[in-house]
Enzyme design. Structure first.
Site, PDB file in Angstrom:
ATOM      1  CE1 TYR A   1     -39.904  18.241  -0.780  1.00 14.59           C
ATOM      2  CE2 TYR A   1     -38.433  20.389  -0.769  1.00 14.59           C
ATOM      3  CZ  TYR A   1     -38.550  18.999  -0.573  1.00 14.59           C
ATOM      4  OH  TYR A   1     -37.698  18.179  -0.257  1.00 14.59           O
TER       5      TYR A   1
ATOM      6  CE  LYS B   1     -39.623  17.711   2.927  1.00 18.12           C
ATOM      7  NZ  LYS B   1     -39.793  16.237   3.239  1.00 18.12           N
TER       8      LYS B   1
HETATM    9  P1  NAD Z   1     -37.344  10.064  -3.919  1.00 21.37           P
HETATM   10  O1  NAD Z   1     -38.447  10.512  -4.533  1.00 21.37           O
HETATM   11  O2  NAD Z   1     -36.207   9.620  -4.155  1.00 21.37           O
HETATM   12  O3  NAD Z   1     -37.668   9.258  -2.404  1.00 21.37           O
HETATM   13  C1  NAD Z   1     -38.886   9.468  -1.617  1.00 21.37           C
HETATM   14  C2  NAD Z   1     -39.541   8.127  -1.465  1.00 21.37           C
HETATM   15  O4  NAD Z   1     -40.467   8.332  -0.685  1.00 21.37           O
HETATM   16  C3  NAD Z   1     -39.963   7.212  -2.634  1.00 21.37           C
HETATM   17  O5  NAD Z   1     -39.296   5.838  -2.257  1.00 21.37           O
HETATM   18  C4  NAD Z   1     -41.440   7.233  -2.615  1.00 21.37           C
HETATM   19  O6  NAD Z   1     -42.168   6.117  -3.159  1.00 21.37           O
HETATM   20  C5  NAD Z   1     -41.836   7.349  -1.141  1.00 21.37           C
HETATM   21  N1  NAD Z   1     -43.020   8.007  -0.940  1.00 21.37           N
HETATM   22  C6  NAD Z   1     -43.885   9.136  -1.364  1.00 21.37           C
HETATM   23  N2  NAD Z   1     -44.776   9.064  -0.983  1.00 21.37           N
HETATM   24  C7  NAD Z   1     -45.159   8.129  -0.101  1.00 21.37           C
HETATM   25  C8  NAD Z   1     -46.073   7.622   0.579  1.00 21.37           C
HETATM   26  N3  NAD Z   1     -47.334   8.469   0.717  1.00 21.37           N
HETATM   27  N4  NAD Z   1     -46.040   6.689   1.794  1.00 21.37           N
HETATM   28  C9  NAD Z   1     -44.724   6.173   1.623  1.00 21.37           C
HETATM   29  N5  NAD Z   1     -43.675   6.258   0.884  1.00 21.37           N
HETATM   30  C10 NAD Z   1     -43.957   7.367   0.088  1.00 21.37           C
HETATM   31  O7  NAD Z   1     -36.770  11.384  -2.909  1.00 21.37           O
HETATM   32  P2  NAD Z   1     -35.123  11.684  -2.114  1.00 21.37           P
HETATM   33  O8  NAD Z   1     -34.551  12.603  -2.524  1.00 21.37           O
HETATM   34  O9  NAD Z   1     -34.714  10.370  -1.681  1.00 21.37           O
HETATM   35  O10 NAD Z   1     -35.942  12.232  -0.938  1.00 21.37           O
HETATM   36  C11 NAD Z   1     -36.207  11.910   0.479  1.00 21.37           C
HETATM   37  C12 NAD Z   1     -36.635  12.782   1.442  1.00 21.37           C
HETATM   38  O11 NAD Z   1     -35.758  13.667   1.661  1.00 21.37           O
HETATM   39  C13 NAD Z   1     -37.899  13.631   1.110  1.00 21.37           C
HETATM   40  O12 NAD Z   1     -38.677  13.811   2.270  1.00 21.37           O
HETATM   41  C14 NAD Z   1     -37.328  14.786   0.508  1.00 21.37           C
HETATM   42  O13 NAD Z   1     -38.354  15.753   0.752  1.00 21.37           O
HETATM   43  C15 NAD Z   1     -36.249  15.046   1.508  1.00 21.37           C
HETATM   44  N6  NAD Z   1     -35.122  15.940   0.787  1.00 21.37           N
HETATM   45  C16 NAD Z   1     -34.638  15.395  -0.383  1.00 21.37           C
HETATM   46  C17 NAD Z   1     -33.632  16.423  -0.856  1.00 21.37           C
HETATM   47  C18 NAD Z   1     -32.972  16.201  -2.323  1.00 21.37           C
HETATM   48  O14 NAD Z   1     -31.987  17.080  -2.752  1.00 21.37           O
HETATM   49  N7  NAD Z   1     -33.147  14.996  -2.848  1.00 21.37           N
HETATM   50  C19 NAD Z   1     -33.502  17.763  -0.333  1.00 21.37           C
HETATM   51  C20 NAD Z   1     -34.200  18.065   0.808  1.00 21.37           C
HETATM   52  C21 NAD Z   1     -34.991  17.013   1.300  1.00 21.37           C
END
Ligand code: NAD
Length: 250
Positions: free
Chosen positions: A158, A162
């Site tokens: 991951y 990133k």
């Molecule tokens: P989440 O798992 O709730 O949402 C991720 C979304 O991406 C889901 O709707 C999933 O269906 C979609 N997805 C996954 N694979 C896919 C694909 N191949 N094609 C299209 N859609 C796809 O997670 P989140 O926490 O809302 O994260 C959103 C973004 O923010 C991600 O990139 C995550 O890495 C990043 N992020 C999240 C956090 C956190 O603390 N939640 C921290 C840093 C970065």
């Protein structure tokens, strides 16, 4: 701040059926953008997001596409340009985790995360760039992570994806800057979503202790920055990585 400043803009948010992506989609729509809510898994969740936006007076449609599929992203780009004529804002938010210690991490776990998080962003940027270039403007916002800046035990795949997004952001920003296209990365810290809900309680607690502001963030905290970067007020900001993390990484 909801200014309607994104009126007449078409925005695509990948992985917007839930979590941070959904919050970004809602926020962009509240600012006046026509939002395409991309999903891969659940059309139902994407339609929930679309209905939510419509109830709030915004405009949205759902669009299915697996961002890890190069050709599917090409078709999505062609479909969007065919139907709406232009694209103004691209938010690469879709992401997954497959956490494991490096000694146990399988090749599949590594590849799946890189294919979705990093190659997915490459695919959409690759296929939408020609339209941004023709229009001589647009905003690309990549959702990276503090893990990509600081590293994180158990997340080598991951964090690599990133960190890769940051290199991708800066390189594309350099290529597209002279045509008025801004490319930036947002690095969320620990945000309450279904992704972080899945973490074991101990890991959550130890992460929260590392946040100077003493609390986890909300998806809306990330959405606010994305809306700013998508608007005209950010026209002279490109190639940047901005953390939304309560001071975790400074
Ligand atoms: P989440 O798992 O709730 O949402 C991720 C979304 O991406 C889901 O709707 C999933 O269906 C979609 N997805 C996954 N694979 C896919 C694909 N191949 N094609 C299209 N859609 C796809 O997670 P989140 O926490 O809302 O994260 C959103 C973004 O923010 C991600 O990139 C995550 O890495 C990043 N992020 C999240 C956090 C956190 O603390 N939640 C921290 C840093 C970065």
């Amino acid at each position: 701040m909801e200014t309607g400043s994104l009126e007449d803009r078409v925005a695509l948010v990948t992985g917007a059926g839930r979590g941070i992506g959904r919050a970004i989609a809602r926020r962009l729509a509240r600012e006046g953008a026509f939002v395409l809510v991309n999903y891969n898994g659940s059309r139902e969740r994407a339609m929930e997001a679309v209905e939510e936006i419509r109830r709030e007076g915004g405009q949205a449609e759902a669009i299915g596409c697996d961002v890890s599929d190069y050709e599917a992203c090409r078709s999505m780009a062609e479909e969007i340009i065919g139907k709406y004529g232009h694209i103004d804002i691209l938010v690469n938010n879709a992401g997954i985790t497959r956490d494991n210690l490096i000694l146990r991490m399988t090749e599949e776990e590594y590849d799946q995360v890189l294919d979705t998080n990093l190659k997915g962003a490459f695919h959409t940027i690759r296929h939408f760039s020609r339209y941004f270039l023709k229009q001589k403007g647009g905003k690309i916002i990549n959702i990276s992570s503090v893990s990509g800046i600081m590293g994180n035990g158990g997340q080598a795949n991951y964090a690599a994806s990133k960190a890769g997004m940051i290199g991708l952001t800066k390189s594309v920003a350099r290529e597209l800057a002279s045509r008025g296209i801004c490319v930036n990365a947002v690095a969320p810290g620990f945000i309450e979503t279904e992704m972080t809900e899945a973490m074991p309680g101990k890991a959550r607690e130890s992460l929260q202790e590392k946040i100077p502001m003493g609390r986890s963030g909300r998806a809306e905290d990330v959405a606010g920055l994305v809306a700013f970067l998508a608007g005209d007020a950010a026209d002279y900001i490109t190639g940047q990585v901005i953390a939304v993390d309560g001071g975790m990484c400074m």
